[in-house]
Design a protein around this motif. Structure first.
Motif, PDB file in Angstrom:
ATOM      1  N   THR A 122      75.945  17.754 -24.253  1.00 43.12           N
ATOM      2  CA  THR A 122      74.851  16.838 -24.550  1.00 43.12           C
ATOM      3  C   THR A 122      73.531  17.309 -23.949  1.00 43.12           C
ATOM      4  OG1 THR A 122      76.469  15.034 -24.540  1.00 43.12           O
ATOM      5  CG2 THR A 122      74.152  14.412 -24.454  1.00 43.12           C
ATOM      6  N   TYR A 123      73.613  18.004 -22.816  1.00 41.33           N
ATOM      7  CA  TYR A 123      72.397  18.449 -22.146  1.00 41.33           C
ATOM      8  C   TYR A 123      71.602  19.432 -23.001  1.00 41.33           C
ATOM      9  CZ  TYR A 123      73.833  16.186 -17.818  1.00 41.33           C
ATOM     10  OH  TYR A 123      74.187  15.258 -16.872  1.00 41.33           O
ATOM     11  N   LEU A 126      69.126  17.504 -25.194  1.00 38.65           N
ATOM     12  CA  LEU A 126      68.007  17.001 -24.397  1.00 38.65           C
ATOM     13  C   LEU A 126      67.065  18.135 -24.001  1.00 38.65           C
ATOM     14  CD1 LEU A 126      66.816  14.471 -23.063  1.00 38.65           C
ATOM     15  CD2 LEU A 126      68.191  14.982 -21.047  1.00 38.65           C
ATOM     16  N   THR A 145      70.641  11.851 -27.557  1.00 41.08           N
ATOM     17  CA  THR A 145      71.427  11.967 -26.330  1.00 41.08           C
ATOM     18  C   THR A 145      71.961  10.611 -25.893  1.00 41.08           C
ATOM     19  OG1 THR A 145      70.065  13.834 -25.637  1.00 41.08           O
ATOM     20  CG2 THR A 145      71.369  12.756 -23.936  1.00 41.08           C
TER      21      THR A 145
END
Length: 540
Positions: A122-123, A126, A145
């Motif tokens: 997920t990072y 972002l 996110t």
């Protein structure tokens, strides 16, 4: 020895990763075909057999796209963000056992590792949004996110419930524990939560607008197109256009009613045979149906619209488009009326033209002999110019059943009509008696298609066929109210019309509802029905 171990590890990773990426490709095609079927579209059908190679064509297109980055972006992080997402998504498969003992790494904390890799992926989203140095891209990545983290919490909670049953974080142990009874049986309500969370996690409808592109300025995302296509692999496919399209059988049915296959001859000294030959597929409608013609144009993705006064014509002229799009469609979804014979003659002519045969005398005369039996035959000018042309035998039209209900809907859109009939009553005889009102559903066609018209009676299980005698036409008629209400209206509600005739049908339904409530037996009810009648068909 160290090199051998490293090579073996690399081979193991490739054995898992490459088939996984191929599965992603084919699942993408499967999803698109399924969604297309649900939305009355063809879906992928050109690249490879039945469109199976469409995903590879899309991948090649994305790779070859021009790389564009925002001027103020942190280029290193901007490039690394999507790669981080893709790598961590693939790393999660390192602990997935494909068979007993068949896994890259089968250790006791496999489930915990898999959840960690999924969360770290997920990072990348972002990071990609933040590094673009654009508030729009950043807001979109934040929303995306937020959705992923929210549903990862749900998925993690559900998975931990399964872990509580087995008291083990090893994936193999959890799978083996389900030899007798799958956990989905005792935990079915939990499974539904897991399913919804999985749909949201993979950005499928109705969770497919995670970055709120309908709110944010879309141009702010354009620099991210190439890199974010890597991110899209995390959800096993890209988000596709789901615009509602016409059903292919509707197109065929409507063409049976309104379409035309023509071969046009124009005198021209620029050509060897002194004549220019042009093949055309046309559908001509009133300008009020221009939106429908645009839909047909979008369906075929070829052709042009030509407006002439109150008429608009959809035309496909180029031999390439006729060979690649129009003819394959009607080969796959065949015409049912006698127009089938015109299409077969037209197809033979276009095939000759595709190899430039219309430029030499032998094939030119062959085209003329085919044209002599197409539509109304040769014009007087052509007969005078080529008096020795012998027409070919007109192809036989096979008797076919109505294969799909949308064919009939398309045909009704072209040839059907909805009527409200009013027979005035002499009020001098009985002032309390109202006018007689009844409904009529009608399809009109040339008498040569009488066998097809008779098949409507069997298909809809109602109505009758009437030969007009005075003209070479026949009508399929439904007058009985119960048949109109329970069969015709039911059928067209299930398989809706697409043209402006849909408005007439809705008014027809309103009148049927009034009759069903016996309001046609009252003066006020008759007035309502007459008002509806005065706003239908040509009076609209």
């Amino acid at each position: 020895m160290l090199y051998t171990t490293t090579i073996i590890s690399i081979i193991e990773v490739l054995i898992v990763t490459l088939p996984l990426l191929f599965v992603v490709a084919f699942v993408t095609v499967a999803e698109r075909k399924t969604m297309a079927s649900m939305q009355r579209r063809l879906g992928p059908n050109i690249v490879g057999y039945y469109g199976l190679l469409q995903a590879f064509a899309d991948a090649l297109k994305l790779i070859l796209k021009e790389y564009v980055s925002p001027t103020q972006a942190n280029l290193v992080l901007f490039f690394l963000g999507p790669i981080i997402t893709l790598i961590f998504s693939l790393l999660g498969f390192a602990v997935v056992p494909f068979a007993p003992g068949l896994a890259i790494s089968d250790f006791d904390l496999g489930i915990l590792y898999m959840l960690a890799m999924s969360s770290l992926a997920t990072y990348g989203i972002l990071l990609a949004g933040w590094s673009a140095n654009s508030k729009y891209a950043f807001l979109g990545s934040l929303r995306s996110t937020a959705q992923l983290i929210s549903y990862e919490l749900i998925l993690s909670s559900v998975i931990l419930l399964v872990v509580l049953l087995t008291s083990n974080l090893n994936l193999t142990v959890n799978i083996e524990a389900q030899r007798i009874v799958w956990f989905v049986v005792p935990l079915f309500p939990i499974f539904l939560i897991f399913f919804i969370g999985s749909v949201a996690e993979t950005n499928r409808a109705p969770f497919d607008l995670a970055e709120a592109r309908h709110i944010l300025i879309i141009k702010a995302f354009k620099p991210l197109v190439v890199l974010f296509n890597l991110i899209s692999l995390r959800s096993y496919t890209t988000v596709n256009d789901v615009k509602l399209q016409l059903h292919p059988y509707w197109i065929t049915g409507f063409t049976d009613a309104e379409g035309c296959f023509t071969i046009k001859y124009t005198k021209s000294n620029e050509y060897k045979m002194q004549w220019r030959v042009q093949a055309q597929f046309q559908i001509k409608l009133h300008e009020r149906d221009i939106a429908l013609l645009n839909q047909i144009k979008n369906f075929f993705a070829v052709g042009t619209l030509i407006k002439d006064g109150t008429k608009v014509t959809y035309t496909v002229k180029t031999v390439k488009n006729l060979m690649d799009v129009i003819i394959p469609h009607f080969d796959r979804f065949p015409l049912l009326t006698k127009k089938f014979a015109d299409f077969e003659l037209f197809k033979q002519i276009v095939i000759i033209m595709s190899r430039k045969g219309h430029l030499n005398k032998e094939d030119f005369e062959r085209i003329l002999s085919l044209r002599a039996n197409l539509n109304l035959g040769l014009s007087e000018k052509l007969k005078l110019a080529f008096p020795n042309i012998v027409s070919t035998v007109r192809p036989l039209v096979p008797v076919q059943d109505i294969g799909h209900p949308y064919w009939l809907t398309g045909f009704i859109d072209g040839e059907g009509s909805f009527g409200i009939n009013v027979k005035k009553y002499n009020y001098k005889l009985d002032k309390e008696r109202t006018d007689k009102i009844w409904l009529t559903f009608q399809i009109t066609q040339h008498i040569r298609d009488i066998i097809l018209m008779q098949s409507f009676v069997k298909y809809l299980d109602c109505g009758r066929v009437r030969d007009r005698k005075s003209t070479p036409t026949v009508d399929f008629l439904v007058n009985r109210y119960t048949d109109i209400n329970t069969k015709v209206i039911y059928f067209l509600n299930k398989y809706p019309l697409q043209s402006v005739k849909q408005k007439d049908f809705k008014d027809f339904c309103k009148a049927a509802s009034l009759i069903g409530n016996l309001e046609h037996l009252t003066v006020e009810g008759v007035k309502k029905i007459k008002d509806i009648k005065n706003g239908m068909n040509r009076k609209r």
